[in-house]
Structure formats: structure tokens, C-alpha cells
Motif scaffolding. Structure first.
Motif, PDB file in Angstrom:
ATOM      1  N   ILE A 142      15.988   0.040   9.461  1.00 15.10           N
ATOM      2  CA  ILE A 142      15.375  -0.393   8.202  1.00 15.10           C
ATOM      3  C   ILE A 142      16.205   0.120   7.036  1.00 15.10           C
ATOM      4  CG2 ILE A 142      13.373  -0.027   6.689  1.00 15.10           C
ATOM      5  CD1 ILE A 142      11.626   0.003   9.173  1.00 15.10           C
ATOM      6  N   LYS A 143      16.439  -0.746   6.062  1.00 14.44           N
ATOM      7  CA  LYS A 143      17.085  -0.354   4.810  1.00 14.44           C
ATOM      8  C   LYS A 143      16.001  -0.219   3.753  1.00 14.44           C
ATOM      9  CE  LYS A 143      20.657  -1.659   1.470  1.00 14.44           C
ATOM     10  NZ  LYS A 143      21.660  -2.690   1.088  1.00 14.44           N
ATOM     11  N   GLY A 144      15.910   0.968   3.140  1.00 14.42           N
ATOM     12  CA  GLY A 144      14.868   1.205   2.161  1.00 14.42           C
ATOM     13  C   GLY A 144      13.956   2.329   2.616  1.00 14.42           C
ATOM     14  N   ILE A 181      14.797 -13.726  18.015  1.00 20.14           N
ATOM     15  CA  ILE A 181      13.601 -12.982  17.621  1.00 20.14           C
ATOM     16  C   ILE A 181      13.155 -13.464  16.249  1.00 20.14           C
ATOM     17  CG2 ILE A 181      12.640 -10.711  17.112  1.00 20.14           C
ATOM     18  CD1 ILE A 181      14.636  -9.541  19.091  1.00 20.14           C
ATOM     19  N   ASP A 182      11.960 -14.007  16.201  1.00 22.49           N
ATOM     20  CA  ASP A 182      11.454 -14.643  14.990  1.00 22.49           C
ATOM     21  C   ASP A 182      10.582 -13.665  14.200  1.00 22.49           C
ATOM     22  OD1 ASP A 182      10.919 -16.577  13.104  1.00 22.49           O
ATOM     23  OD2 ASP A 182       9.313 -17.526  14.248  1.00 22.49           O
ATOM     24  N   ILE A 183      11.228 -12.669  13.625  1.00 23.10           N
ATOM     25  CA  ILE A 183      10.546 -11.673  12.785  1.00 23.10           C
ATOM     26  C   ILE A 183      11.249 -11.654  11.433  1.00 23.10           C
ATOM     27  CG2 ILE A 183      10.067  -9.198  12.485  1.00 23.10           C
ATOM     28  CD1 ILE A 183       9.761  -8.938  15.475  1.00 23.10           C
ATOM     29  N   PRO A 184      10.517 -11.717  10.331  1.00 22.01           N
ATOM     30  CA  PRO A 184      11.167 -11.715   9.005  1.00 22.01           C
ATOM     31  C   PRO A 184      12.023 -10.466   8.801  1.00 22.01           C
ATOM     32  CG  PRO A 184       8.822 -12.230   8.813  1.00 22.01           C
ATOM     33  CD  PRO A 184       9.049 -11.790  10.229  1.00 22.01           C
ATOM     34  N   HIS A 185      13.051 -10.601   7.978  1.00 21.81           N
ATOM     35  CA  HIS A 185      13.886  -9.428   7.687  1.00 21.81           C
ATOM     36  C   HIS A 185      13.648  -8.878   6.283  1.00 21.81           C
ATOM     37  CE1 HIS A 185      16.485 -12.514   5.795  1.00 21.81           C
ATOM     38  NE2 HIS A 185      16.923 -11.504   5.034  1.00 21.81           N
ATOM     39  N   GLN A 186      13.126  -9.717   5.383  1.00 25.02           N
ATOM     40  CA  GLN A 186      12.924  -9.267   4.008  1.00 25.02           C
ATOM     41  C   GLN A 186      11.446  -9.016   3.743  1.00 25.02           C
ATOM     42  OE1 GLN A 186      15.768  -8.777   1.826  1.00 25.02           O
ATOM     43  NE2 GLN A 186      14.130  -7.434   1.093  1.00 25.02           N
ATOM     44  N   TYR A 187      11.144  -7.796   3.354  1.00 24.34           N
ATOM     45  CA  TYR A 187       9.784  -7.401   3.005  1.00 24.34           C
ATOM     46  C   TYR A 187       9.770  -6.952   1.548  1.00 24.34           C
ATOM     47  CZ  TYR A 187       8.997  -7.643   8.020  1.00 24.34           C
ATOM     48  OH  TYR A 187       8.907  -8.090   9.313  1.00 24.34           O
ATOM     49  N   GLU A 215      13.951  -3.717   3.870  1.00 23.07           N
ATOM     50  CA  GLU A 215      14.615  -4.802   4.601  1.00 23.07           C
ATOM     51  C   GLU A 215      14.815  -4.372   6.049  1.00 23.07           C
ATOM     52  OE1 GLU A 215      19.031  -6.937   4.793  1.00 23.07           O
ATOM     53  OE2 GLU A 215      18.390  -5.950   2.944  1.00 23.07           O
ATOM     54  N   LEU A 216      14.487  -5.268   6.965  1.00 24.25           N
ATOM     55  CA  LEU A 216      14.749  -5.011   8.386  1.00 24.25           C
ATOM     56  C   LEU A 216      16.186  -5.439   8.658  1.00 24.25           C
ATOM     57  CD1 LEU A 216      13.848  -4.196  11.210  1.00 24.25           C
ATOM     58  CD2 LEU A 216      12.886  -6.481  11.502  1.00 24.25           C
ATOM     59  N   GLU A 217      17.070  -4.453   8.710  1.00 26.06           N
ATOM     60  CA  GLU A 217      18.489  -4.771   8.842  1.00 26.06           C
ATOM     61  C   GLU A 217      18.810  -5.322  10.220  1.00 26.06           C
ATOM     62  OE1 GLU A 217      22.299  -2.043   8.817  1.00 26.06           O
ATOM     63  OE2 GLU A 217      21.784  -2.702   6.799  1.00 26.06           O
ATOM     64  N   THR A 218      18.271  -4.700  11.250  1.00 26.78           N
ATOM     65  CA  THR A 218      18.544  -5.212  12.594  1.00 26.78           C
ATOM     66  C   THR A 218      17.471  -4.764  13.579  1.00 26.78           C
ATOM     67  OG1 THR A 218      20.291  -5.542  14.257  1.00 26.78           O
ATOM     68  CG2 THR A 218      19.947  -3.290  13.498  1.00 26.78           C
TER      69      THR A 218
END
Length: 417
Positions: free
Chosen positions: A28-30, A349-355, A359-362
Motif C-alpha cells: 500500500i502507498k499512503g 484480480i478485480d480489486i480497485p487500486h485507488q482509494y 493506493e493499492l500498489e500491488t
């Protein structure tokens, strides 16, 4: 709540004294408040009863998932400070050997590798509780709740028995019942007459290799597969088998086992159901053909085997085989391995990356290692357009140096396509 463990769940649980953990790491970034994570985990437990479960044996020694609503143990979180990009690998390998107290529960825990700009979260779940599909559903809900504690993730109506999975007309079919009892009985008899040497392979040190394809190479591979009219999964199977053949030589078996998401064949098992049951088929290569000639032949074989998979027959047969569970476990532990590895492709994998807050980097491909024989496993997944690989094995089955050679060969093959 009380639910008897199904055959496959009993096999993965064993007697509860050995680790068999699915490990799901993300980056996670953030930043996010500590309380957000704890609140999200509490809400996961409110939705999914089995995330509160322990395992208890009845008077006959049969294990049950048990949830005591008056006594709920929180999912534990271990926090460690981030020192570098490799921390998640070391923590993941450490978590392979961490035994859950299944008699007490819960059967999930979290490691938070906390950093200033980046953090890794590692979800660790006992494999008897969930498969890859369940793990990804839990992960998606956790991220949503961490970002917005008011998000509504609903309430799971848990699977309580095979009656919740298999339609009544199939479950009560006399033909199906006789077939299940017959196959279950034959399998039980066969296991008892097969002689086993009571000598375990010395597993020695477990290890992990991890790598990603650049997005450009991932895109090129997908386009090439489309033009050759074969799936990415089949091409990867072909590449894995070729790599094992070139590196292992006399030790090559020409067999990889591939798990299949049961939800494709049993629609009553929903995406967010906590459930651990996989279908499986074995793939081999035709070494007389060129790469894509072999891949197309493998594709036809995979299509035939997939068409023949019957989740209901398999579950019914296995539920008639509980008497042979201990013998089956011994067979897996002591029997001579005839597979090169297990290859599991979770796909896109169908999971959003931007919250809103991070941010879910990987998502790193999960790893799992257990006590039932050959530990060699390759897991791949695709997130944000990049293919990701996690190779897990033990020195007693494949020396680390050979695993590195196999990794390099797989990449050579992919780059040549």
C-alpha cells in the motif's frame, strides 16, 4: 453456529497441530490510522461467521467449525516497522510456520509492515478455512473498510452443509448416491492395499522466489496467446513444464496439477463465501511437438478435462470417504511424488487500486505451504496489468539453485514467445 468440516477441510486441518497457511501479501502507498485496520477486521468478523470460528472435535472425533457468539476473539494484528522492500518476503516465510491454535481461533491473523510512505499487509488464513477465491474476497472487503469504515459489505449466509452447495435433486438422486458410495468405497479400499514406506522426505529449508513481468511483456504475452488461440494459463503450463524438463532432466515427471475455482461449477458457492474446496486436473506436455503445437494440444486436453469436472459428484464422493481420510493423508505424506509442482493461476484480480486515502500498489501472488508431501508450488496472478509469480518449494524436494534455474528458464521461454 456449528458446522462439520467437509472431507477436504478435514484434510487441510489435519489434527490442527501443523501449519497449513495461506499467506496473502499486498503493498500500500499512503498511510491509514491504526484504528481503521482494527475496525475493518471487526466488521469482517461481523459479516463472516467463520472468521470467528475455532475447531472442536465431537465425541466421535469428528471436527466441527464452532462459533460462540458470546465469546468473540479478535483477529490478531502483529505490527513491525518497515526496513526495506524485502521485508514482506521474510515475514511471509515466517508466517508459513506459525501454527494457528485452531482449538481457540480465530483462524486468521494479519501482519502490518508499517512504513512512512509504503506499508505491506499480510493476511494469513488457515487453508482449511478458505481457498484463493475466498482470500481475494476477504482482501477486497478489508481494503474497502479500511478506507471507509461505514461501507456496507453485507452479511454472509454461510455454507452449513453440502445441502447448501448441491441441489436437492442431485443430492437425493439414487444413481448419484450409489456412484458416490461405490467410488468412495473403491478409493478407500485402494488406499488401504497400497503399501507405504513410513519414511518422510526430509523437507529441509523452505524458500520463496518472487518476480513480476513488466506490463509491456504481460501485454505482449496476452496478445500472443490470443493470436495462437490458446489461453494464457495453458501457455504458462507449457512454459513451466518445459522449464522443469530442461532443469530437472531425469527428475522431470511431466505432470503439473492445476487447481480450478469450484465456483465455476457450483454456483451456490458465492464469491464472498468463506470456503475451502478445490477441483483439480493434471496437465502433461507432448515433448515431440514445438511449443505452440504442444500448447494447442494441451489446450484441447484441458478443455476436455474441464468439461468433465463435476463439482457435485466430487463432493459427494469425498463425503463418502471420511473413513479413509487418515490413510489418504498418509499417502500424500509418505507416497512418492509423481508431480513436478502445483501450478495455480488466480487470473486477473478485480480489486480497485485507488482509494480515497491510499493506493493499492500491488497484490503479490499468495503463497501456501503445508505438511502433505511435495511443497513445490507456483502461483501466478495479474493485477494492474502485470503478471506476478510466487514460487514456493523446499530444499528437500528441489534445491534452491535449481529453482532459480527454473525461474530463469520460464522467463527465457516467455521472452521468446
Amino acid at each position: 453456529m456449528r458446522r462439520k468440516l467437509l472431507f477436504a477441510e478435514r484434510m487441510l486441518h489435519g489434527n490442527g497441530e501443523l501449519p497449513f497457511n495461506a499467506v496473502i501479501p499486498i503493498k500500500i502507498k499512503g498511510t491509514f490510522p491504526e484504528e481503521n485496520l482494527y475496525q475493518a477486521l471487526r466488521k469482517l468478523q461481523e459479516k463472516h461467521p467463520l472468521l470467528n470460528a475455532c475447531v472442536e472435535n465431537d465425541a466421535r472425533g469428528m471436527p466441527w467449525f464452532v462459533v460462540d457468539e458470546a465469546v468473540t476473539a479478535s483477529i490478531p494484528v502483529r505490527i513491525t516497522e518497515r526496513t526495506g522492500e524485502e521485508d514482506w518476503k521474510n515475514e511471509s516465510m515466517q508466517e508459513w510456520s506459525g501454527v494457528f491454535n485452531t482449538r481457540k481461533g480465530p483462524l486468521m491473523r494479519v501482519v502490518w509492515i508499517r512504513g512512512v510512505e509504503f506499508s505491506e499487509l499480510i493476511l494469513v488464513i488457515h487453508h482449511c478455512l478458505c481457498d484463493g477465491g475466498s482470500a481475494m474476497a476477504i482482501l477486497a472487503e478489508l481494503l474497502l473498510l479500511m478506507d471507509d469504515g461505514t461501507a456496507n459489505i453485507g452479511k454472509e449466509d454461510p455454507i452449513m452443509s453440502i445441502q447448501d452447495i448441491i441441489p436437492a435433486e442431485i443430492l437425493k438422486s439414487r444413481k448419484k448416491m450409489i456412484k458416490a458410495k461405490l467410488i468412495g468405497g473403491v478409493a478407500t479400499f485402494a488406499l488401504w492395499i497400497v503399501p507405504l514406506k513410513k519414511h518422510l522426505v526430509a523437507r529441509k529449508k523452505d524458500y520463496m522466489l518472487h518476480w513480476k513481468l513488466e506490463k509491456e511483456l504481460s501485454d505482449r504475452l496476452m496478445l500472443k496467446c490470443k493470436s495462437e488461440k490458446v489461453t494464457v494459463n495453458t501457455v504458462l503450463c507449457a512454459a513451466v513444464l518445459q522449464a522443469f524438463q530442461e532443469v530437472r532432466k531425469a527428475g522431470f515427471h511431466n505432470k503439473i496439477s492445476c487447481p480450478v475455482d469450484i465456483r465455476r461449477f457450483a454456483p451456490r458457492i458465492k464469491r464472498d463465501h468463506i470456503f475451502a474446496f478445490g477441483l483439480m486436473f493434471v496437465v502433461s506436455a507432448d515433448q515431440q511437438l514445438d511449443f505452440f503445437g504442444n500448447a494447442r494440444k494441451m489446450q484441447a486436453d484441458i478443455d476436455r478435462k474441464t468439461a468433465k469436472l463435476d463439482a457435485y459428484d466430487t463432493i459427494m464422493m469425498m463425503e463418502e470417504s471420511h473413513a479413509s481420510l487418515n490413510r489418504f493423508t498418509e499417502f500424500l505424506k509418505y507416497g512418492k511424488s509423481s508431480n513436478d509442482c502445483m501450478f495455480s493461476n488466480l487470473g486477473k484480480i478485480d480489486i480497485p487500486h485507488q482509494y480515497k486515502n491510499f493506493e493499492l500498489e500491488t497484490i503479490f501472488s499468495p503463497s501456501v505451504i503445508g505438511p502433505l508431501g511435495n511443497t513445490t508450488t507456483l502461483v501466478t496472478s495479474t493485477y494492474r496489468g502485470q503478471m506476478d509469480f510466487t514460487f514456493i518449494a523446499s530444499e528437500g524436494f528441489i534445491p534452491y539453485t535449481e529453482a532459480v534455474e527454473i525461474q530463469n528458464k520460464i522467463m527465457e521461454i516467455i521472452n521468446r514467445l
